[in-house]
Motif scaffolding. Structure first.
Motif, PDB file in Angstrom:
ATOM      1  N   MET A 104      36.219  45.827  46.773  1.00 16.38           N
ATOM      2  CA  MET A 104      37.264  45.294  45.914  1.00 16.38           C
ATOM      3  C   MET A 104      37.007  43.799  45.717  1.00 16.38           C
ATOM      4  N   THR A 105      37.033  43.368  44.472  1.00 19.90           N
ATOM      5  CA  THR A 105      36.900  41.961  44.124  1.00 19.90           C
ATOM      6  C   THR A 105      38.298  41.376  44.002  1.00 19.90           C
ATOM      7  N   THR A 106      38.512  40.219  44.604  1.00 15.37           N
ATOM      8  CA  THR A 106      39.813  39.565  44.531  1.00 15.37           C
ATOM      9  C   THR A 106      39.726  38.341  43.636  1.00 15.37           C
ATOM     10  N   LEU A 107      40.560  38.320  42.600  1.00 14.59           N
ATOM     11  CA  LEU A 107      40.682  37.173  41.721  1.00 14.59           C
ATOM     12  C   LEU A 107      42.020  36.521  42.034  1.00 14.59           C
ATOM     13  N   THR A 108      41.990  35.255  42.412  1.00 15.50           N
ATOM     14  CA  THR A 108      43.205  34.530  42.758  1.00 15.50           C
ATOM     15  C   THR A 108      43.460  33.443  41.717  1.00 15.50           C
TER      16      THR A 108
ATOM     17  N   GLU B  36      41.389  43.077  42.247  1.00 13.42           N
ATOM     18  CA  GLU B  36      42.763  42.806  42.666  1.00 13.42           C
ATOM     19  C   GLU B  36      43.113  41.392  42.204  1.00 13.42           C
ATOM     20  N   ILE B  37      44.222  41.267  41.497  1.00 19.30           N
ATOM     21  CA  ILE B  37      44.668  39.955  41.024  1.00 19.30           C
ATOM     22  C   ILE B  37      45.797  39.476  41.915  1.00 19.30           C
ATOM     23  N   VAL B  38      45.621  38.267  42.452  1.00 16.57           N
ATOM     24  CA  VAL B  38      46.616  37.652  43.324  1.00 16.57           C
ATOM     25  C   VAL B  38      47.043  36.343  42.662  1.00 16.57           C
ATOM     26  N   GLU B  39      48.347  36.134  42.568  1.00 18.55           N
ATOM     27  CA  GLU B  39      48.850  34.873  42.032  1.00 18.55           C
ATOM     28  C   GLU B  39      49.527  34.111  43.158  1.00 18.55           C
ATOM     29  N   ALA B  40      49.229  32.829  43.241  1.00 19.21           N
ATOM     30  CA  ALA B  40      49.803  31.986  44.279  1.00 19.21           C
ATOM     31  C   ALA B  40      50.319  30.702  43.639  1.00 19.21           C
ATOM     32  N   SER B  41      51.413  30.194  44.180  1.00 16.88           N
ATOM     33  CA  SER B  41      52.030  28.980  43.641  1.00 16.88           C
ATOM     34  C   SER B  41      51.887  27.830  44.633  1.00 16.88           C
TER      35      SER B  41
ATOM     36  N   VAL C  68      41.142  29.101  39.648  1.00 18.00           N
ATOM     37  CA  VAL C  68      40.774  30.516  39.739  1.00 18.00           C
ATOM     38  C   VAL C  68      39.698  30.656  40.802  1.00 18.00           C
ATOM     39  N   LEU C  69      39.979  31.519  41.771  1.00 18.34           N
ATOM     40  CA  LEU C  69      39.018  31.843  42.820  1.00 18.34           C
ATOM     41  C   LEU C  69      38.577  33.289  42.628  1.00 18.34           C
ATOM     42  N   ILE C  70      37.317  33.546  42.868  1.00 11.44           N
ATOM     43  CA  ILE C  70      36.815  34.921  42.894  1.00 11.44           C
ATOM     44  C   ILE C  70      36.280  35.154  44.291  1.00 11.44           C
ATOM     45  N   ASP C  71      36.890  36.096  44.978  1.00 14.17           N
ATOM     46  CA  ASP C  71      36.557  36.384  46.376  1.00 14.17           C
ATOM     47  C   ASP C  71      36.577  35.111  47.225  1.00 14.17           C
TER      48      ASP C  71
ATOM     49  N   LEU D 193      39.956  27.638  31.747  1.00 14.80           N
ATOM     50  CA  LEU D 193      39.256  28.870  32.076  1.00 14.80           C
ATOM     51  C   LEU D 193      38.563  29.425  30.836  1.00 14.80           C
ATOM     52  N   SER D 194      37.272  29.716  30.962  1.00 17.11           N
ATOM     53  CA  SER D 194      36.496  30.309  29.874  1.00 17.11           C
ATOM     54  C   SER D 194      36.478  31.824  30.041  1.00 17.11           C
ATOM     55  N   ALA D 195      36.894  32.535  29.003  1.00 20.12           N
ATOM     56  CA  ALA D 195      36.916  34.001  29.060  1.00 20.12           C
ATOM     57  C   ALA D 195      35.502  34.556  29.256  1.00 20.12           C
ATOM     58  N   ASP D 196      34.527  34.015  28.547  1.00 20.89           N
ATOM     59  CA  ASP D 196      33.155  34.523  28.654  1.00 20.89           C
ATOM     60  C   ASP D 196      32.590  34.297  30.064  1.00 20.89           C
ATOM     61  N   ARG D 197      32.812  33.129  30.596  1.00 18.88           N
ATOM     62  CA  ARG D 197      32.313  32.817  31.936  1.00 18.88           C
ATOM     63  C   ARG D 197      33.023  33.678  32.987  1.00 18.88           C
ATOM     64  N   LEU D 198      34.326  33.880  32.828  1.00 20.05           N
ATOM     65  CA  LEU D 198      35.081  34.718  33.756  1.00 20.05           C
ATOM     66  C   LEU D 198      34.589  36.160  33.694  1.00 20.05           C
ATOM     67  N   ARG D 199      34.396  36.676  32.491  1.00 19.12           N
ATOM     68  CA  ARG D 199      33.917  38.050  32.313  1.00 19.12           C
ATOM     69  C   ARG D 199      32.590  38.247  33.048  1.00 19.12           C
TER      70      ARG D 199
END
Length: 94
Positions: free
Chosen positions: A1-5, A38-43, A61-64, A73-79
């Protein structure tokens, strides 16, 4: 599972934009890949440690757990990063 925060705070325009980009990118991914994210949002308002680390850089934005982007945030880079992370995670679970 990949976690995107996504680290942000309420009433943050750039945080809202980042959230929309994340939603769009995930929606465009094949179901098999999207189901492994898995998308996690933190404040930063609710977590003093996050505030100390990121207050001047939100949205973050953190990935794992690794920094992927801050401010914009760039959509292409994130993808690309998510596709790479999901493929890597799937190989590890085999």
């Amino acid at each position: 599972m990949t976690t995107l925060t996504l680290i942000g705070k309420p009433d943050c325009h750039l945080c809202d934009v980042a959230s929309e980009i994340i939603d769009t990118v995930i929606a465009e991914m094949p179901d098999a890949a999207a189901e492994n994210i898995e998308i996690v949002e933190a404040s930063i308002q609710e977590d003093p440690a996050l505030y100390d680390l990121w207050w001047e850089k939100i949205p973050v934005v953190l990935i794992d757990g690794e920094l992927h982007a801050h401010w914009r945030l760039s959509a292409d880079r994130l993808r690309s990063a998510l596709e790479e992370a999901v493929v890597s995670d799937m190989k590890e679970t085999r």
